[in-house]
Design a protein around this motif. Structure first.
Motif, PDB file in Angstrom:
ATOM      1  N   ASP A 148       0.798  -1.222   0.000  1.00  0.00           N
ATOM      2  CA  ASP A 148       0.000   0.000   0.000  1.00  0.00           C
ATOM      3  C   ASP A 148       0.829   1.271   0.000  1.00  0.00           C
ATOM      4  O   ASP A 148       0.289   2.369   0.123  1.00  0.00           O
ATOM      5  CB  ASP A 148      -0.932   0.007   1.228  1.00  0.00           C
ATOM      6  CG  ASP A 148      -2.054  -1.016   1.083  1.00  0.00           C
ATOM      7  OD1 ASP A 148      -2.448  -1.288  -0.074  1.00  0.00           O
ATOM      8  OD2 ASP A 148      -2.507  -1.553   2.107  1.00  0.00           O
ATOM      9  N   GLY A 149       2.135   1.133  -0.106  1.00  0.00           N
ATOM     10  CA  GLY A 149       2.989   2.318  -0.147  1.00  0.00           C
ATOM     11  C   GLY A 149       3.877   2.427   1.071  1.00  0.00           C
ATOM     12  O   GLY A 149       4.121   1.432   1.772  1.00  0.00           O
ATOM     13  N   MET A 150       4.366   3.646   1.305  1.00  0.00           N
ATOM     14  CA  MET A 150       5.271   3.897   2.435  1.00  0.00           C
ATOM     15  C   MET A 150       4.592   3.517   3.755  1.00  0.00           C
ATOM     16  O   MET A 150       3.398   3.764   3.925  1.00  0.00           O
ATOM     17  CB  MET A 150       5.564   5.395   2.474  1.00  0.00           C
ATOM     18  CG  MET A 150       7.016   5.761   2.575  1.00  0.00           C
ATOM     19  SD  MET A 150       7.167   7.584   2.665  1.00  0.00           S
ATOM     20  CE  MET A 150       8.454   7.865   1.454  1.00  0.00           C
ATOM     21  N   MET A 151       5.341   2.940   4.675  1.00  0.00           N
ATOM     22  CA  MET A 151       4.809   2.537   5.982  1.00  0.00           C
ATOM     23  C   MET A 151       4.717   3.778   6.862  1.00  0.00           C
ATOM     24  O   MET A 151       5.736   4.342   7.272  1.00  0.00           O
ATOM     25  CB  MET A 151       5.734   1.517   6.638  1.00  0.00           C
ATOM     26  CG  MET A 151       6.165   0.392   5.710  1.00  0.00           C
ATOM     27  SD  MET A 151       4.986  -0.955   5.652  1.00  0.00           S
ATOM     28  CE  MET A 151       5.520  -1.870   7.102  1.00  0.00           C
ATOM     29  N   MET A 152       3.499   4.177   7.175  1.00  0.00           N
ATOM     30  CA  MET A 152       3.289   5.461   7.807  1.00  0.00           C
ATOM     31  C   MET A 152       3.740   5.500   9.259  1.00  0.00           C
ATOM     32  O   MET A 152       4.123   6.551   9.762  1.00  0.00           O
ATOM     33  CB  MET A 152       1.809   5.860   7.690  1.00  0.00           C
ATOM     34  CG  MET A 152       1.422   6.256   6.275  1.00  0.00           C
ATOM     35  SD  MET A 152       2.309   7.745   5.701  1.00  0.00           S
ATOM     36  CE  MET A 152       2.747   7.236   4.036  1.00  0.00           C
ATOM     37  N   ASP A 153       3.709   4.351   9.933  1.00  0.00           N
ATOM     38  CA  ASP A 153       4.166   4.371  11.332  1.00  0.00           C
ATOM     39  C   ASP A 153       5.676   4.607  11.408  1.00  0.00           C
ATOM     40  O   ASP A 153       6.160   5.400  12.216  1.00  0.00           O
ATOM     41  CB  ASP A 153       3.755   3.075  12.049  1.00  0.00           C
ATOM     42  CG  ASP A 153       4.079   1.831  11.206  1.00  0.00           C
ATOM     43  OD1 ASP A 153       4.379   1.960   9.987  1.00  0.00           O
ATOM     44  OD2 ASP A 153       4.055   0.716  11.774  1.00  0.00           O
ATOM     45  N   VAL A 154       6.415   3.947  10.516  1.00  0.00           N
ATOM     46  CA  VAL A 154       7.868   4.178  10.470  1.00  0.00           C
ATOM     47  C   VAL A 154       8.134   5.626  10.087  1.00  0.00           C
ATOM     48  O   VAL A 154       8.972   6.313  10.684  1.00  0.00           O
ATOM     49  CB  VAL A 154       8.540   3.232   9.452  1.00  0.00           C
ATOM     50  CG1 VAL A 154      10.046   3.436   9.474  1.00  0.00           C
ATOM     51  CG2 VAL A 154       8.163   1.781   9.717  1.00  0.00           C
ATOM     52  N   LEU A 155       7.410   6.097   9.071  1.00  0.00           N
ATOM     53  CA  LEU A 155       7.608   7.477   8.609  1.00  0.00           C
ATOM     54  C   LEU A 155       7.413   8.459   9.762  1.00  0.00           C
ATOM     55  O   LEU A 155       8.239   9.338   9.996  1.00  0.00           O
ATOM     56  CB  LEU A 155       6.634   7.803   7.473  1.00  0.00           C
ATOM     57  CG  LEU A 155       6.679   9.259   6.996  1.00  0.00           C
ATOM     58  CD1 LEU A 155       8.016   9.601   6.356  1.00  0.00           C
ATOM     59  CD2 LEU A 155       5.550   9.540   5.993  1.00  0.00           C
TER      60      LEU A 155
END
Lengths: 398, 398
Positions: A148-155
């Motif tokens: 689904d794209g970039m991992m938002m929690d890591v970001l």
């Protein structure tokens, strides 16, 4: 005495792709290495016709200097197109014409980056974006991605604890190199995080118009309430790359900064190329033209996917892209795609090893396959041979 | 949160010329402000013919990506031309095609300059070179010039005692903005000093082919034994600027660095523009075309010089250029050209005040007059009015 060069010259390296492309200029090589559009689809006759019209009706204007911002009717068309397709709310003053979307990346580096700044990007990401930004002395933090794209929690964790963060670079639709597309939720979330942490986003979108199926998604920019998001676009993949006409779009006060920077960089883009595209868009139906491209690439994608399924070992993973030019293969851990390339070149098959797409270098077991620039029979033949090379190499490595 | 931009954004300013040009877009303004070539001299019909040939014979190639270095036949022509005219010893691999000669300056900044470095230049110098280099965080030391070019004794003193010196920027032929041309002796001496102190020279030469009289001089590069000198050139003034095709030439190991840097900046120049120029050069006699341009500009220069002599006060000084597009006027000390501009704009006459051409800002009593882009009667009419404005302003200042 010897000359002193800028520090950046110690870490700017030749593009591995361009170097491989040189090797593959021989006629009998089947190359999955480039990202070239299919030249047989260029609207040559139409361009020839329109060029003549532009030169006859406005030759002195078409060959003279023009404004840095670019040809107004073309900027208007782009603004309208983005509003229709990507959910933005632009007018022509939101748009700066650039020398391909690549220049949009270079100018973004110039506008935003000081030495020591940090750029966040997908892991892996577009090779030439790494070069463009690196020239301004930044380092990269790679954010892992899933389907689904970039991992938002890591970001968010990195956004919350990293100083000198200046830019987030993302290719949310048919990403280069992986072919993946971000979900709506991730798009919305990135816009939210960009606003919360005051970090600019460069949303690179050279392939978005080339969708083979599924539903179009609004841009990250469409969720941007803070005005922090810039979008690049290009005529290279839907018209032709030889004209070198792309754009960068964003809030007007930021675009004005880009205009200033472009003034000192190269004054302006090619005038007649801008006028020719604008005139083409007035006289022809580009959607019909894009549909033709999409039809051809869809078939090629299908053949590529089927061939990978048929001829590659079960131990690999790969993307089934819904559009764009690339699929991405992950070989089993420990298998080096560079070693595979050495063997496949002996059999006249080329591709780009994936390692170069990681700015901090890792994941040598990956490779990028371009399927846009070759007839279907060659795609199958090439991937069959490549699959055999991979199988052989894996079995010998065991 | 608000975005953070790069430090350079605090000192990159709008080009005063481009801002004045916007004011002067009204039809009834007589503008000496631009540096535009005369559009009535563009070879429109020939370009139209050649474009068609290129598209018919090699359309897919002309519209596709090409190499970063540029179209080989064009690079060959440039190398030969420079060898014939400027005393160099180049082949095609000494030449990189750039997006106008302006991009040659930007790339030079990228290849050579770190923040805190120093660039030496003529005082005054080309405005957009200041912007191009400044973006890389350098400062400038201006070297005074006389009728023969940069003062070599001052230059050597500065070379001998200034740290972080990286570049010397010079326009030795029909300089912008002054119209002056360096002597042979100064050219030789600059090459010698560049070698002695290990400092690169950017020899900018966009106007050299437009000589109205007198004898052509070899380039500074022709005296370069150390390989420290880079030359820029352009088709903008001898063919047309709308194509945005120029070049940078130098020793091969340095040009390879420029190629790497251009790869990340914008991949390559417009393919069809390069092929069209190359084909034009094969089928037509560009010397005949240049002779036509020179003939027109020579007459305009003559009218400009005669008008300045006739209508301006005796207390001014001005250049009698042997070629190129500009003459340069020095008003009496204490007379501000910016103030004169405010008054002349009321009478619909525009020019560029000279202050902007000094990177460290001074000499506000100077102005640049462009004579290439207007018929003779308008040149006379405009300079008559401007002369009256100047006289009136001086008499009121006394």
């Amino acid at each position: 005495m010897k000359l002193n060069f800028a520090k950046r010259m110690s870490y700017i390296k030749a593009s591995e792709i361009r170097e491989i492309l040189k090797v593959t200029e021989q006629e009998d090589v089947i190359s999955f290495a480039g990202g070239l559009p299919a030249p047989e689809l260029f609207p040559i006759d139409e361009i020839n016709e329109i060029n003549q019209i532009v030169l006859k009706e406005a030759g002195t204007k078409a060959l003279q200097y023009t404004t840095t911002e670019g040809y107004a009717p073309l900027r208007e068309w782009i603004a309208n197109r983005m509003n229709e397709r990507l959910g933005t709310a632009f007018d022509k003053d939101n748009i700066l014409i650039t020398h391909g979307s690549q220049q949009g990346l270079d100018l973004s580096g110039k506008v935003f980056l000081d030495e020591g700044d940090v750029v966040l990007c997908e892991s892996p990401t577009y090779l030439a974006a790494i070069s463009a930004f690196k020239a301004y002395g930044c380092s990269f933090i790679e954010i892992p991605t899933d389907e689904d794209g970039m991992m938002m929690d890591v970001l968010e964790e990195i956004l919350s604890n990293t100083p000198h963060l200046k830019l987030i670079y993302a290719i949310p639709t048919f990403q280069n190199p992986t072919g993946k597309t971000w979900s709506l939720e991730r798009r919305r979330k990135l816009a939210e995080l960009s606003a919360k942490y005051g970090v600019a986003v460069i949303e690179d979108n050279p392939y978005g118009e080339l969708r083979f199926g599924g539903e179009s998604l609004p841009s990250i920019k469409s969720f941007d309430e803070a005005g922090n998001i810039l979008c690049t676009g290009s005529f290279s993949k839907i018209f032709c790359p030889g004209f070198r006409i792309g754009w960068i779009a964003g809030d007007k006060d930021i675009i004005r900064k880009y205009v200033l920077v472009k003034q000192g960089t190269d004054l302006q883009c090619n005038t007649i190329a801008q006028m020719t595209i604008a005139e083409y868009l007035k006289r022809y139906d580009i959607d019909k033209h894009i549909a033709k491209i999409v039809e051809v690439y869809r078939k090629r994608r299908n053949v590529a996917i089927e061939s990978i399924e048929r001829y590659f070992p079960d131990t690999i993973k790969f993307t089934r892209p819904e559009g764009g030019l690339f699929t991405w293969i992950e070989l089993p851990e420990g298998i080096s795609a560079r070693d595979v390339l050495v063997r496949s070149l002996e059999k006249k098959i080329a591709f780009v090893p994936g390692g170069s797409f990681y700015p901090n270098g890792n994941k040598e077991n990956t490779l990028r396959i371009n399927y846009s620039n070759m007839p279907e029979d060659k795609i199958e033949k090439g991937l069959k041979t490549l699959g055999e090379v991979v199988k052989e190499y894996i079995s010998q490595s065991e």
